[in-house]
Design an enzyme around this catalytic site. Sequence first.
Site, PDB file in Angstrom:
ATOM      1  N   ASN A 124      64.439  31.606  34.997  1.00 53.64           N
ATOM      2  CA  ASN A 124      64.360  32.665  33.995  1.00 53.64           C
ATOM      3  C   ASN A 124      65.789  33.032  33.613  1.00 53.64           C
ATOM      4  OD1 ASN A 124      64.032  34.960  32.492  1.00 53.64           O
ATOM      5  ND2 ASN A 124      63.175  36.216  34.161  1.00 53.64           N
ATOM      6  N   LYS A 132      66.727  34.998  31.366  1.00 53.16           N
ATOM      7  CA  LYS A 132      66.849  36.383  30.871  1.00 53.16           C
ATOM      8  C   LYS A 132      67.686  36.375  29.567  1.00 53.16           C
ATOM      9  CE  LYS A 132      66.065  37.921  35.524  1.00 53.16           C
ATOM     10  NZ  LYS A 132      66.201  38.957  36.547  1.00 53.16           N
ATOM     11  N   HIS A 158      57.132  40.377  33.413  1.00 50.84           N
ATOM     12  CA  HIS A 158      58.304  40.484  34.294  1.00 50.84           C
ATOM     13  C   HIS A 158      58.627  41.966  34.484  1.00 50.84           C
ATOM     14  CE1 HIS A 158      62.420  40.245  35.736  1.00 50.84           C
ATOM     15  NE2 HIS A 158      62.143  38.999  36.081  1.00 50.84           N
ATOM     16  N   GLU A 198      61.263  43.501  34.349  1.00 51.65           N
ATOM     17  CA  GLU A 198      62.188  44.045  33.335  1.00 51.65           C
ATOM     18  C   GLU A 198      61.438  44.374  32.046  1.00 51.65           C
ATOM     19  OE1 GLU A 198      65.027  40.868  33.703  1.00 51.65           O
ATOM     20  OE2 GLU A 198      65.485  41.574  35.712  1.00 51.65           O
ATOM     21  N   GLU A 249      57.501  38.955  42.556  1.00 49.44           N
ATOM     22  CA  GLU A 249      58.909  39.329  42.489  1.00 49.44           C
ATOM     23  C   GLU A 249      59.057  40.800  42.878  1.00 49.44           C
ATOM     24  OE1 GLU A 249      61.192  36.485  39.690  1.00 49.44           O
ATOM     25  OE2 GLU A 249      60.498  38.180  38.500  1.00 49.44           O
ATOM     26  N   GLY A 272      68.067  40.398  41.500  1.00 53.82           N
ATOM     27  CA  GLY A 272      69.472  40.568  41.157  1.00 53.82           C
ATOM     28  C   GLY A 272      70.264  41.384  42.167  1.00 53.82           C
ATOM     29  N   SER A 304      66.400  37.048  43.997  1.00 57.18           N
ATOM     30  CA  SER A 304      67.588  36.626  44.756  1.00 57.18           C
ATOM     31  C   SER A 304      67.405  35.301  45.491  1.00 57.18           C
ATOM     32  CB  SER A 304      68.021  37.726  45.735  1.00 57.18           C
ATOM     33  OG  SER A 304      68.421  38.881  45.030  1.00 57.18           O
TER      34      SER A 304
HETATM   35  P1  13P Z   1      67.406  36.848  40.441  1.00 57.27           P
HETATM   36  O1  13P Z   1      67.096  35.459  40.947  1.00 57.27           O
HETATM   37  O2  13P Z   1      68.651  36.935  39.639  1.00 57.27           O
HETATM   38  O3  13P Z   1      67.323  37.860  41.543  1.00 57.27           O
HETATM   39  O4  13P Z   1      66.230  37.219  39.394  1.00 57.27           O
HETATM   40  C1  13P Z   1      64.917  37.007  39.765  1.00 57.27           C
HETATM   41  C2  13P Z   1      64.069  37.167  38.567  1.00 57.27           C
HETATM   42  O5  13P Z   1      63.927  38.241  38.018  1.00 57.27           O
HETATM   43  C3  13P Z   1      63.425  35.954  38.022  1.00 57.27           C
HETATM   44  O6  13P Z   1      62.458  36.266  37.079  1.00 57.27           O
END
Ligand code: 13P
Length: 255
Positions: free
Chosen positions: A13, A15, A100, A102, A170, A176, A216
């Site tokens: 992803n 983002k 997601h 976010e 997740e 992150g 992560s």
């Molecule tokens: P990270 O791997 O940067 O922690 O992000 C995970 C994520 O949100 C994947 O959709």
Amino acid sequence: MSVDRPRPLVAGNWKMNGLKASTKVLAEIQADYGPGLWRHVDLVVCPPAPLTAIFALAAVGTRIGIGGQDCHAKESGAYTGNVSAEMLVDAGATHVILGHSERRQYHGEKDADVRAKAEAAHRAGLTAIVCVGETREEREAGKTLSVVRKQLRGSIPEGSTSENLVIAYEPVWAIGTGLTPTAGDVAEVHAAIRDDLKRLVGKAEQNKVRILYGGSVKPSNAGELMAVPNVDGALVGGASLVAVDFLGIARAYSK
Ligand code: 13P
């Protein structure tokens, strides 16, 4: 590990990262995605919407799938700024990430919205990667399983199958942050998701739906996380932007 374990999937992803020049990263991923890897694990890269078509064109003839990061529930119309599932398919995508955290956090998406989007994805022929996961407060309050189960119940449309649905667990607090749950905690949540899949997709499909872990994931922890029962791959954020790291995670499956 059960014998009928689904074929693993590692999805990146991206983002809101990447420009047209980032097809270079895709080429690097492709260059090292040889038989030693593709025999064991599927790869999907989900760039930002404007890059979908250029990435899909760059991935033609490779075994790498391309996905979107969101879609609208409607096919077309007066929805300024949105992208439909049909448009993602037209651009060459095969997958779409939905719900997601976010999107849930910054765009107020609720389970019913995610479900409508997943229905749209299925209508268009996309595989929906539906994300669920608890916040730190919910975990500390002991609500992880009830939160995840409620999100699943509300977000997964009828008619979902192992072909058109992937679940991604997740934990919001692990995204992150460099923090990850223990293998035991991941096992507990993935087992609960597997259990609920019986009701959501039926007994015949229950064990075939892929359940990814995300939050992560890096090459250094992928081996341990991917070995957890009912973890059928990873949804990777930051580390998916760097070809060696993304492939390093996928290699957890080549050993
Ligand atoms: P990270 O791997 O940067 O922690 O992000 C995970 C994520 O949100 C994947 O959709």
